[in-house]
Design a protein around this motif. Structure first.
Motif, PDB file in Angstrom:
ATOM      1  N   LEU A 270     -18.069  -0.081   4.055  1.00 53.81           N
ATOM      2  CA  LEU A 270     -18.322  -1.502   3.843  1.00 53.81           C
ATOM      3  C   LEU A 270     -19.816  -1.817   3.916  1.00 53.81           C
ATOM      4  CD1 LEU A 270     -16.850  -4.177   3.357  1.00 53.81           C
ATOM      5  CD2 LEU A 270     -16.793  -4.483   5.825  1.00 53.81           C
ATOM      6  N   LEU A 271     -20.530  -1.163   4.842  1.00 59.19           N
ATOM      7  CA  LEU A 271     -21.977  -1.337   4.935  1.00 59.19           C
ATOM      8  C   LEU A 271     -22.660  -0.883   3.653  1.00 59.19           C
ATOM      9  CD1 LEU A 271     -24.533  -2.003   6.608  1.00 59.19           C
ATOM     10  CD2 LEU A 271     -24.468   0.352   7.420  1.00 59.19           C
ATOM     11  N   PHE A 272     -22.251   0.252   3.127  1.00 55.70           N
ATOM     12  CA  PHE A 272     -22.842   0.759   1.890  1.00 55.70           C
ATOM     13  C   PHE A 272     -22.550  -0.171   0.714  1.00 55.70           C
ATOM     14  CE2 PHE A 272     -22.480   3.205  -2.049  1.00 55.70           C
ATOM     15  CZ  PHE A 272     -23.779   3.640  -2.161  1.00 55.70           C
ATOM     16  N   LEU A 273     -21.292  -0.589   0.584  1.00 53.52           N
ATOM     17  CA  LEU A 273     -20.925  -1.435  -0.549  1.00 53.52           C
ATOM     18  C   LEU A 273     -21.620  -2.796  -0.498  1.00 53.52           C
ATOM     19  CD1 LEU A 273     -17.125  -0.668  -0.916  1.00 53.52           C
ATOM     20  CD2 LEU A 273     -19.004   0.137  -2.338  1.00 53.52           C
ATOM     21  N   CYS A 274     -21.641  -3.402   0.674  1.00 52.64           N
ATOM     22  CA  CYS A 274     -22.282  -4.721   0.782  1.00 52.64           C
ATOM     23  C   CYS A 274     -23.803  -4.614   0.681  1.00 52.64           C
ATOM     24  CB  CYS A 274     -21.904  -5.375   2.110  1.00 52.64           C
ATOM     25  SG  CYS A 274     -20.183  -5.890   2.178  1.00 52.64           S
ATOM     26  N   GLY A 275     -24.370  -3.573   1.279  1.00 51.76           N
ATOM     27  CA  GLY A 275     -25.817  -3.452   1.314  1.00 51.76           C
ATOM     28  C   GLY A 275     -26.438  -2.958   0.029  1.00 51.76           C
ATOM     29  N   ALA A 276     -25.699  -2.207  -0.768  1.00 51.72           N
ATOM     30  CA  ALA A 276     -26.280  -1.641  -1.983  1.00 51.72           C
ATOM     31  C   ALA A 276     -25.727  -2.276  -3.253  1.00 51.72           C
ATOM     32  CB  ALA A 276     -26.058  -0.133  -2.017  1.00 51.72           C
ATOM     33  N   VAL A 277     -24.424  -2.446  -3.319  1.00 54.16           N
ATOM     34  CA  VAL A 277     -23.813  -2.878  -4.573  1.00 54.16           C
ATOM     35  C   VAL A 277     -24.116  -4.347  -4.878  1.00 54.16           C
ATOM     36  CG1 VAL A 277     -21.611  -3.159  -5.766  1.00 54.16           C
ATOM     37  CG2 VAL A 277     -22.041  -1.104  -4.430  1.00 54.16           C
ATOM     38  N   VAL A 278     -24.075  -5.201  -3.875  1.00 55.60           N
ATOM     39  CA  VAL A 278     -24.313  -6.630  -4.120  1.00 55.60           C
ATOM     40  C   VAL A 278     -25.720  -6.886  -4.690  1.00 55.60           C
ATOM     41  CG1 VAL A 278     -24.492  -8.881  -3.001  1.00 55.60           C
ATOM     42  CG2 VAL A 278     -22.571  -7.384  -2.471  1.00 55.60           C
ATOM     43  N   PRO A 279     -26.805  -6.340  -4.085  1.00 55.75           N
ATOM     44  CA  PRO A 279     -28.117  -6.568  -4.715  1.00 55.75           C
ATOM     45  C   PRO A 279     -28.264  -5.882  -6.068  1.00 55.75           C
ATOM     46  CG  PRO A 279     -28.373  -5.522  -2.564  1.00 55.75           C
ATOM     47  CD  PRO A 279     -26.933  -5.694  -2.803  1.00 55.75           C
ATOM     48  N   LEU A 280     -27.582  -4.766  -6.274  1.00 53.54           N
ATOM     49  CA  LEU A 280     -27.655  -4.100  -7.581  1.00 53.54           C
ATOM     50  C   LEU A 280     -26.956  -4.932  -8.658  1.00 53.54           C
ATOM     51  CD1 LEU A 280     -27.180  -0.369  -6.603  1.00 53.54           C
ATOM     52  CD2 LEU A 280     -29.276  -1.528  -7.276  1.00 53.54           C
ATOM     53  N   ILE A 281     -25.872  -5.592  -8.302  1.00 56.24           N
ATOM     54  CA  ILE A 281     -25.220  -6.489  -9.255  1.00 56.24           C
ATOM     55  C   ILE A 281     -26.153  -7.655  -9.594  1.00 56.24           C
ATOM     56  CG2 ILE A 281     -23.329  -8.159  -9.510  1.00 56.24           C
ATOM     57  CD1 ILE A 281     -21.576  -6.193  -7.950  1.00 56.24           C
ATOM     58  N   TYR A 282     -26.840  -8.187  -8.593  1.00 57.15           N
ATOM     59  CA  TYR A 282     -27.807  -9.263  -8.824  1.00 57.15           C
ATOM     60  C   TYR A 282     -28.924  -8.793  -9.760  1.00 57.15           C
ATOM     61  CZ  TYR A 282     -31.504 -12.649  -7.825  1.00 57.15           C
ATOM     62  OH  TYR A 282     -32.494 -13.568  -7.930  1.00 57.15           O
ATOM     63  N   MET A 283     -29.425  -7.589  -9.548  1.00 56.68           N
ATOM     64  CA  MET A 283     -30.469  -7.057 -10.428  1.00 56.68           C
ATOM     65  C   MET A 283     -29.928  -6.839 -11.837  1.00 56.68           C
ATOM     66  SD  MET A 283     -32.434  -4.456  -7.856  1.00 56.68           S
ATOM     67  CE  MET A 283     -33.221  -3.651  -9.209  1.00 56.68           C
ATOM     68  N   TYR A 284     -28.679  -6.417 -11.957  1.00 56.57           N
ATOM     69  CA  TYR A 284     -28.062  -6.240 -13.271  1.00 56.57           C
ATOM     70  C   TYR A 284     -27.986  -7.570 -14.016  1.00 56.57           C
ATOM     71  CZ  TYR A 284     -24.541  -5.226 -16.792  1.00 56.57           C
ATOM     72  OH  TYR A 284     -23.870  -5.098 -17.977  1.00 56.57           O
ATOM     73  N   VAL A 285     -27.608  -8.609 -13.289  1.00 51.14           N
ATOM     74  CA  VAL A 285     -27.542  -9.938 -13.910  1.00 51.14           C
ATOM     75  C   VAL A 285     -28.934 -10.391 -14.327  1.00 51.14           C
ATOM     76  CG1 VAL A 285     -27.037 -12.368 -13.433  1.00 51.14           C
ATOM     77  CG2 VAL A 285     -25.429 -10.599 -12.728  1.00 51.14           C
ATOM     78  N   LEU A 286     -29.947 -10.156 -13.477  1.00 49.02           N
ATOM     79  CA  LEU A 286     -31.316 -10.514 -13.858  1.00 49.02           C
ATOM     80  C   LEU A 286     -31.785  -9.754 -15.084  1.00 49.02           C
ATOM     81  CD1 LEU A 286     -33.280 -10.702 -10.469  1.00 49.02           C
ATOM     82  CD2 LEU A 286     -32.590 -12.570 -11.949  1.00 49.02           C
ATOM     83  N   ALA A 287     -31.434  -8.485 -15.166  1.00 45.73           N
ATOM     84  CA  ALA A 287     -31.887  -7.669 -16.296  1.00 45.73           C
ATOM     85  C   ALA A 287     -31.222  -8.091 -17.610  1.00 45.73           C
ATOM     86  CB  ALA A 287     -31.591  -6.207 -16.022  1.00 45.73           C
ATOM     87  N   ASN A 288     -30.011  -8.588 -17.534  1.00 45.32           N
ATOM     88  CA  ASN A 288     -29.272  -8.940 -18.755  1.00 45.32           C
ATOM     89  C   ASN A 288     -29.255 -10.426 -19.041  1.00 45.32           C
ATOM     90  OD1 ASN A 288     -28.468  -6.306 -19.563  1.00 45.32           O
ATOM     91  ND2 ASN A 288     -27.158  -6.286 -17.753  1.00 45.32           N
ATOM     92  N   ARG A 289     -30.022 -11.200 -18.297  1.00 42.10           N
ATOM     93  CA  ARG A 289     -30.116 -12.631 -18.563  1.00 42.10           C
ATOM     94  C   ARG A 289     -30.910 -12.832 -19.838  1.00 42.10           C
ATOM     95  NH1 ARG A 289     -32.521 -15.965 -13.839  1.00 42.10           N
ATOM     96  NH2 ARG A 289     -30.529 -15.340 -12.970  1.00 42.10           N
ATOM     97  N   PRO A 290     -30.452 -13.723 -20.720  1.00 39.16           N
ATOM     98  CA  PRO A 290     -31.221 -13.953 -21.947  1.00 39.16           C
ATOM     99  C   PRO A 290     -32.588 -14.540 -21.628  1.00 39.16           C
ATOM    100  CG  PRO A 290     -29.240 -15.328 -21.882  1.00 39.16           C
ATOM    101  CD  PRO A 290     -29.237 -14.492 -20.663  1.00 39.16           C
ATOM    102  N   LYS A 291     -33.591 -14.012 -22.274  1.00 38.94           N
ATOM    103  CA  LYS A 291     -34.962 -14.480 -22.056  1.00 38.94           C
ATOM    104  C   LYS A 291     -35.187 -15.775 -22.817  1.00 38.94           C
ATOM    105  CE  LYS A 291     -36.195 -10.549 -20.060  1.00 38.94           C
ATOM    106  NZ  LYS A 291     -34.928 -10.050 -19.605  1.00 38.94           N
ATOM    107  N   PRO A 292     -35.889 -16.744 -22.226  1.00 36.99           N
ATOM    108  CA  PRO A 292     -36.177 -17.979 -22.971  1.00 36.99           C
ATOM    109  C   PRO A 292     -37.144 -17.694 -24.108  1.00 36.99           C
ATOM    110  CG  PRO A 292     -37.283 -18.005 -20.839  1.00 36.99           C
ATOM    111  CD  PRO A 292     -36.418 -16.781 -20.878  1.00 36.99           C
ATOM    112  N   ALA A 293     -36.959 -18.419 -25.192  1.00 40.19           N
ATOM    113  CA  ALA A 293     -37.824 -18.237 -26.368  1.00 40.19           C
ATOM    114  C   ALA A 293     -39.207 -18.780 -26.066  1.00 40.19           C
ATOM    115  CB  ALA A 293     -37.223 -18.948 -27.578  1.00 40.19           C
ATOM    116  N   ARG A 294     -40.223 -17.987 -26.429  1.00 38.80           N
ATOM    117  CA  ARG A 294     -41.619 -18.421 -26.241  1.00 38.80           C
ATOM    118  C   ARG A 294     -42.046 -19.262 -27.424  1.00 38.80           C
ATOM    119  NH1 ARG A 294     -45.246 -13.738 -23.527  1.00 38.80           N
ATOM    120  NH2 ARG A 294     -43.783 -13.145 -21.921  1.00 38.80           N
ATOM    121  N   THR A 295     -42.779 -20.315 -27.128  1.00 41.93           N
ATOM    122  CA  THR A 295     -43.267 -21.168 -28.214  1.00 41.93           C
ATOM    123  C   THR A 295     -44.752 -21.097 -28.338  1.00 41.93           C
ATOM    124  OG1 THR A 295     -43.340 -23.062 -26.735  1.00 41.93           O
ATOM    125  CG2 THR A 295     -41.360 -22.764 -28.102  1.00 41.93           C
TER     126      THR A 295
END
Length: 143
Positions: free
Chosen positions: A118-143
């Protein structure tokens, strides 16, 4: 570290010095976050076998998720590079592996039980999922 900081380097001397200070402070913040990640794991491992009455309650395993998520978020205030965002989690994982291996006296701080998983899953997987979401978030269009 960020593109905004890199754009300021070619500007006038006052802006360049501000950009340099931002880079240095950003690097110091990342180093502090790495140190905090290792200290957090030490505290989590020490209090993992906490018993309330006669029941083992892995409270620190559950607290590892928001703590490590906060470390990644704090690193994200300095940079958007995923490799730098991963540094606190990498330090946490390295300390986890050290705690899971036997020491010079043969002691192993982390047992092979549900609390450690449980320590491993909560401590590693949760922030990695957050980083995955950040990496795959659509980038705003530059003007």
């Amino acid at each position: 570290m960020t593109s905004a900081t890199d754009d300021k380097i070619g500007a006038d001397p006052a802006t360049r010095s501000t950009a340099l200070v931002e880079r240095v402070l950003g690097s110091v913040l990342i180093a502090v976050l790495v140190l905090v990640a290792v200290i957090a794991l030490i505290v989590e491992v020490l209090y993992l076998p906490l018993y309330i009455g006669g029941v083992a309650v892995p409270v620190t395993a559950i607290l590892a998720a928001p703590v490590n998520l906060a470390l990644v978020w704090a690193a994200g205030t300095v940079t958007s590079r995923l490799s730098v965002l991963f540094l606190p989690i990498a330090a946490w994982l390295a300390a986890f592996l050290v705690a899971a291996s036997s020491g010079p006296g043969g002691d192993i701080p982390l047992r092979s039980d549900l609390g450690t998983l449980l320590l491993f899953l909560c401590g590693a997987v949760v922030p990695l999922i957050y980083m995955y979401v950040l990496a795959n978030r659509p980038k705003p269009a530059r003007t």
